[in-house]
Design an enzyme around this catalytic site. Structure first.
Site, PDB file in Angstrom:
ATOM      1  N   SER A 114       0.828  -1.199   0.000  1.00  0.00           N
ATOM      2  CA  SER A 114       0.000   0.000   0.000  1.00  0.00           C
ATOM      3  C   SER A 114       0.871   1.261   0.000  1.00  0.00           C
ATOM      4  O   SER A 114       1.627   1.472  -0.937  1.00  0.00           O
ATOM      5  CB  SER A 114      -0.962  -0.054   1.184  1.00  0.00           C
ATOM      6  OG  SER A 114      -1.985   0.887   0.980  1.00  0.00           O
ATOM      7  N   MET A 115       0.817   2.094   1.052  1.00  0.00           N
ATOM      8  CA  MET A 115       1.701   3.261   1.073  1.00  0.00           C
ATOM      9  C   MET A 115       3.169   2.822   1.061  1.00  0.00           C
ATOM     10  O   MET A 115       4.033   3.573   0.586  1.00  0.00           O
ATOM     11  CB  MET A 115       1.433   4.119   2.301  1.00  0.00           C
ATOM     12  CG  MET A 115       0.147   4.930   2.215  1.00  0.00           C
ATOM     13  SD  MET A 115       0.148   6.170   3.510  1.00  0.00           S
ATOM     14  CE  MET A 115      -1.524   6.818   3.319  1.00  0.00           C
ATOM     15  N   TRP A 134      -0.280   2.122  -3.063  1.00  0.00           N
ATOM     16  CA  TRP A 134      -1.137   3.310  -2.924  1.00  0.00           C
ATOM     17  C   TRP A 134      -0.286   4.554  -3.111  1.00  0.00           C
ATOM     18  O   TRP A 134       0.669   4.768  -2.373  1.00  0.00           O
ATOM     19  CB  TRP A 134      -1.780   3.316  -1.542  1.00  0.00           C
ATOM     20  CG  TRP A 134      -2.798   4.400  -1.297  1.00  0.00           C
ATOM     21  CD1 TRP A 134      -4.147   4.280  -1.437  1.00  0.00           C
ATOM     22  CD2 TRP A 134      -2.556   5.740  -0.835  1.00  0.00           C
ATOM     23  NE1 TRP A 134      -4.761   5.465  -1.106  1.00  0.00           N
ATOM     24  CE2 TRP A 134      -3.809   6.381  -0.728  1.00  0.00           C
ATOM     25  CE3 TRP A 134      -1.402   6.460  -0.511  1.00  0.00           C
ATOM     26  CZ2 TRP A 134      -3.947   7.706  -0.310  1.00  0.00           C
ATOM     27  CZ3 TRP A 134      -1.529   7.782  -0.098  1.00  0.00           C
ATOM     28  CH2 TRP A 134      -2.805   8.389  -0.006  1.00  0.00           C
ATOM     29  N   ASP A 155      -9.652  -4.570  -4.698  1.00  0.00           N
ATOM     30  CA  ASP A 155      -9.036  -3.672  -3.710  1.00  0.00           C
ATOM     31  C   ASP A 155      -9.862  -2.390  -3.624  1.00  0.00           C
ATOM     32  O   ASP A 155      -9.924  -1.616  -4.571  1.00  0.00           O
ATOM     33  CB  ASP A 155      -7.595  -3.369  -4.161  1.00  0.00           C
ATOM     34  CG  ASP A 155      -6.793  -2.591  -3.123  1.00  0.00           C
ATOM     35  OD1 ASP A 155      -7.412  -1.907  -2.284  1.00  0.00           O
ATOM     36  OD2 ASP A 155      -5.558  -2.675  -3.179  1.00  0.00           O
ATOM     37  N   HIS A 172      -7.273  -5.696  -0.546  1.00  0.00           N
ATOM     38  CA  HIS A 172      -6.082  -4.862  -0.354  1.00  0.00           C
ATOM     39  C   HIS A 172      -4.966  -5.611   0.381  1.00  0.00           C
ATOM     40  O   HIS A 172      -3.840  -5.149   0.402  1.00  0.00           O
ATOM     41  CB  HIS A 172      -6.520  -3.629   0.453  1.00  0.00           C
ATOM     42  CG  HIS A 172      -5.498  -2.544   0.566  1.00  0.00           C
ATOM     43  ND1 HIS A 172      -4.867  -1.971  -0.520  1.00  0.00           N
ATOM     44  CD2 HIS A 172      -4.995  -1.884   1.659  1.00  0.00           C
ATOM     45  CE1 HIS A 172      -4.024  -1.018  -0.113  1.00  0.00           C
ATOM     46  NE2 HIS A 172      -4.087  -0.962   1.208  1.00  0.00           N
TER      47      HIS A 172
HETATM   48  O1  9J3 Z   1      -1.170   2.063   3.125  1.00  0.00           O
HETATM   49  C1  9J3 Z   1      -2.376   1.964   2.856  1.00  0.00           C
HETATM   50  O2  9J3 Z   1      -3.079   0.970   3.189  1.00  0.00           O
HETATM   51  C2  9J3 Z   1      -3.016   3.175   2.204  1.00  0.00           C
HETATM   52  C3  9J3 Z   1      -4.439   3.211   2.477  1.00  0.00           C
HETATM   53  C4  9J3 Z   1      -5.151   4.533   2.608  1.00  0.00           C
HETATM   54  O3  9J3 Z   1      -6.346   4.497   2.580  1.00  0.00           O
HETATM   55  O4  9J3 Z   1      -4.550   5.729   2.790  1.00  0.00           O
HETATM   56  C5  9J3 Z   1      -5.471   6.802   2.929  1.00  0.00           C
HETATM   57  C6  9J3 Z   1      -4.860   7.956   3.584  1.00  0.00           C
END
Ligand code: 9J3
Length: 318
Positions: A176-177, A202, A223, A255
Site C-alpha cells: 500500500s503506502m 497506494w 481492492d 487490499h
Molecule cells: O497504506 C495503505 O493501506 C493506504 C491506504 C489509505 O487508505 O490511505 C489513505 C490515507
C-alpha cells in the site's frame, strides 16, 4: 540442506542404479546394452547436476534454509523498530530485501515475507515506520535507509551478517503506502537497487517513469482501499514502455492479499495466494537480484492453469 536435495538424490537416483543392473543382467554385454548403459549414465549425471534446482512449486513453499532473525540493530532516523530475517544455514552471498508495511500497519503485517524470502536465501529487513501515518515518500526514505542498514550489517563489527551480504544486490518491497514507497524509492534511486515488488500499492497521481529496475506489481482485483483504476493501473502504466515489468492481479483479491495473517481480521487476505505471490516474488528476486537465469522461465513462461485461474489480469514486458 535444501529440502528438495535429499529426495532428488535418493529417490530419483536409486531407480537408475537399479536399471543399470537390470540392463547388465538381462542384456549381458551386447553392444546395444553398453550403448543404453551409457545413455542412462549420462542421464543420471545430468540429473544429478540439475537436481538442486527447485521446481516452480517449491518457490511457493518454505525454502531450503532455516530462518533466524534478530532485531538488535543500529538506530536510524528514517524508521522505527526493525527485524532482520536471514537464512541461518546458508554460508554467505545473501541478497538483501527491505519491506515496508502500509498505513496503520506494522512489521507483523509483513512477517510472512521475512520468513518466506529468508527461507529462500535472502537477508530480509522488515521495518516499522516512525509513525503509523507516514506518507509514501517517508516510506521511500525508510526503505532506502533500510538498504543502507543492510549494507552496513555486512561490515559492522559484531553484526551477525558480517561478510555475508552481497551489498550490490538489493531490492525493496512494500504494501500500500509502502508499495507507493517502493515505487518512489526506485523512481529516485534505481541505481541503488536491482528489483522492486510493490503490492497493492497506494500513491495518487503517480508518475514512475524514472524507475529503471525490474518491477513486479501485485494487485488485488477488488481492492477498495487502493482501487486499481486509481493506483495499481496508473502506476504500472506510468512505468517506462521498455522496462522489464509484470502486473499480476489476484482474482477476487482485496487490499491485503500479500500481507500476513494477523489478529485484526480487517487487515487479512480474503483469499490465500501466498504460494502464488511467494513463487513469483522469489523467482523475480532470483532472476533480477541474483541474476540467476534459471528462473527466467518460471517468471515469464506460461503459468500452470491452476495459477492462471487465480489471476484476473496478467501483463508483462520481459
Ligand atoms: O497504506 C495503505 O493501506 C493506504 C491506504 C489509505 O487508505 O490511505 C489513505 C490515507
Amino acid at each position: 540442506m535444501p529440502d528438495f536435495a535429499p529426495s532428488g538424490v535418493f529417490s530419483y537416483c536409486d531407480p537408475i542404479v537399479f536399471l543399470h543392473s537390470e540392463v547388465v543382467r538381462n542384456m549381458r554385454s551386447s553392444l546395444s546394452a553398453k550403448f543404453l548403459l551409457l545413455i542412462l549414465l549420462a542421464a543420471s549425471v545430468s540429473f544429478a547436476q540439475t537436481s538442486d534446482r527447485p521446481d516452480r512449486e517449491a518457490l511457493g513453499r518454505p525454502g531450503p534454509y532455516q530462518v533466524a532473525y534478530y532485531s538488535q540493530l543500529p538506530d536510524v532516523p528514517e524508521f522505527g523498530a526493525a527485524t532482520l530475517y536471514f537464512p541461518a544455514n546458508k554460508g554467505d552471498d545473501f541478497g538483501g530485501v527491505v519491506v515496508s508495511p502500509g498505513f496503520y500497519e506494522q512489521q507483523e503485517n509483513m512477517r510472512w515475507w521475512g520468513n518466506h524470502l529468508a527461507s529462500h536465501g535472502y537477508a530480509v529487513l522488515t521495518i516499522d515506520t516512525n509513525a503509523l501515518t507516514d506518507d509514501p515518500s517517508m516510506r521511500a526514505d525508510a526503505l532506502m535507509a533500510g538498504v543502507e542498514l543492510l549494507r552496513a550489517e555486512n561490515t559492522r563489527m559484531g553484526s551477525t551478517l558480517r561478510g555475508k551480504i552481497l551489498t550490490d544486490r538489493m531490492a525493496v518491497m512494500g504494501h500500500s503506502m509502502g508499495g507507493g514507497g517502493a515505487l518512489l524509492a526506485a523512481n529516485e534511486h534505481s541505481d541503488e537497487l536491482k528489483a522492486i515488488i510493490p503490492f497493492t500499492p497506494w500513491q495518487p497521481n503517480a508518475d514512475f517513469s524514472s524507475v529503471s529496475v525490474p518491477t513486479l506489481l501485485i494487485a488485488g482485483e477488488i481492492d477498495r482501499i487502493a482501487p486499481n483504476a486509481e493506483h495499481s493501473r496508473p502506476h504500472y502504466e506510468s512505468l517506462a514502455a521498455d522496462l522489464t515489468k509484470m502486473y499480476l492481479e489476484v482474482k477476487g483479491g482485496n487490499h491485503f492479499i500479500a500481507n500476513s495473517e494477523v489478529e485484526n481480521e480487517r487487515l487479512n487476505p480474503n483469499t490465500d495466494v501466498h504460494d502464488l505471490v511467494g513463487t513469483m516474488a522469489v523467482a523475480w528476486l532470483k532472476l533480477f537480484v541474483d541474476e540467476d537465469e534459471f528462473y527466467r522461465d518460471i517468471v515469464f513462461s506460461e503459468m500452470p492453469q491452476a495459477d492462471k485461474a487465480r489471476l484476473s489480469r496478467v501483463e508483462f514486458t520481459e
